[in-house]
Design a protein around this motif. Sequence first.
Motif, PDB file in Angstrom:
ATOM      1  N   LEU A  52       0.816  -1.213   0.000  1.00  0.00           N
ATOM      2  CA  LEU A  52       0.000   0.000   0.000  1.00  0.00           C
ATOM      3  C   LEU A  52       0.850   1.262   0.000  1.00  0.00           C
ATOM      4  CD1 LEU A  52      -2.753  -1.090   2.548  1.00  0.00           C
ATOM      5  CD2 LEU A  52      -2.663  -1.437   0.072  1.00  0.00           C
ATOM      6  N   SER A  82       0.895  -4.479  -6.125  1.00  0.00           N
ATOM      7  CA  SER A  82       0.137  -3.264  -5.824  1.00  0.00           C
ATOM      8  C   SER A  82      -0.709  -2.869  -7.020  1.00  0.00           C
ATOM      9  CB  SER A  82       1.090  -2.105  -5.511  1.00  0.00           C
ATOM     10  OG  SER A  82       1.916  -2.414  -4.436  1.00  0.00           O
ATOM     11  N   ASP A  84      -3.303   0.050  -6.211  1.00  0.00           N
ATOM     12  CA  ASP A  84      -3.343   1.420  -5.705  1.00  0.00           C
ATOM     13  C   ASP A  84      -3.380   1.359  -4.185  1.00  0.00           C
ATOM     14  OD1 ASP A  84      -6.092   1.045  -4.897  1.00  0.00           O
ATOM     15  OD2 ASP A  84      -6.759   1.650  -6.891  1.00  0.00           O
ATOM     16  N   ALA A  85      -3.624   2.483  -3.526  1.00  0.00           N
ATOM     17  CA  ALA A  85      -3.555   2.540  -2.059  1.00  0.00           C
ATOM     18  C   ALA A  85      -4.656   1.746  -1.366  1.00  0.00           C
ATOM     19  CB  ALA A  85      -3.592   3.993  -1.593  1.00  0.00           C
ATOM     20  N   LYS A  86      -5.637   1.244  -2.116  1.00  0.00           N
ATOM     21  CA  LYS A  86      -6.729   0.485  -1.511  1.00  0.00           C
ATOM     22  C   LYS A  86      -6.995  -0.845  -2.194  1.00  0.00           C
ATOM     23  CE  LYS A  86      -9.100   4.499   0.272  1.00  0.00           C
ATOM     24  NZ  LYS A  86     -10.355   5.116   0.563  1.00  0.00           N
ATOM     25  N   THR A  87      -6.142  -1.211  -3.170  1.00  0.00           N
ATOM     26  CA  THR A  87      -6.383  -2.436  -3.933  1.00  0.00           C
ATOM     27  C   THR A  87      -5.075  -3.178  -4.179  1.00  0.00           C
ATOM     28  OG1 THR A  87      -8.112  -1.199  -5.096  1.00  0.00           O
ATOM     29  CG2 THR A  87      -7.560  -3.371  -5.954  1.00  0.00           C
ATOM     30  N   GLU A 102      -9.828  -5.597  -2.091  1.00  0.00           N
ATOM     31  CA  GLU A 102      -9.999  -4.247  -1.554  1.00  0.00           C
ATOM     32  C   GLU A 102      -9.581  -4.301  -0.083  1.00  0.00           C
ATOM     33  OE1 GLU A 102     -13.543  -1.008  -0.704  1.00  0.00           O
ATOM     34  OE2 GLU A 102     -13.947  -2.727  -2.015  1.00  0.00           O
ATOM     35  N   ASP A 104      -8.257  -2.041   3.670  1.00  0.00           N
ATOM     36  CA  ASP A 104      -8.283  -0.766   4.386  1.00  0.00           C
ATOM     37  C   ASP A 104      -6.854  -0.250   4.527  1.00  0.00           C
ATOM     38  OD1 ASP A 104      -7.072  -2.095   6.568  1.00  0.00           O
ATOM     39  OD2 ASP A 104      -8.904  -2.130   7.771  1.00  0.00           O
ATOM     40  N   GLY A 105      -6.668   0.868   5.204  1.00  0.00           N
ATOM     41  CA  GLY A 105      -5.357   1.488   5.342  1.00  0.00           C
ATOM     42  C   GLY A 105      -4.339   0.653   6.089  1.00  0.00           C
TER      43      GLY A 105
END
Length: 119
Positions: A52, A82, A84-87, A102, A104-105
């Motif tokens: 992430l 990776s 993106d920042a959520k997937t 999907e 979370d952070g």
Amino acid sequence: MWSAETSEGGTQPEDLPSPGIVQSADLKDALDCDLGLCPLTNTMPIRRLALLETQVPKTQLIMAWIDMPSLQVIASDQYYSSIDAKTVRYASGTRGVDVELEVDGDGVVIHYPDLARRV
């Protein structure tokens, strides 16, 4: 090094293999375990590879994969990358899985297609 101690009780279904490490399983390169049907165990490689935080290309890992419901342990080749920042993309050559997770952070799976969704 991975090891397992098992015992069986009751009457096992005839088609259910015995639990424990499959003798042919080569787990020497496995750093993580993966419990079948449990999206939570995807968090370990997601965080360890920092999927992430940076763009990580497709990376092969060997997992000590625990089959459900037999509890047999096998070596499973798995791939993480990776998106993106959520997937995150997760694939398993052993089981023919290729999905976008999907998360979370914290890297915890909140949606695993056709398996689980956090509510």
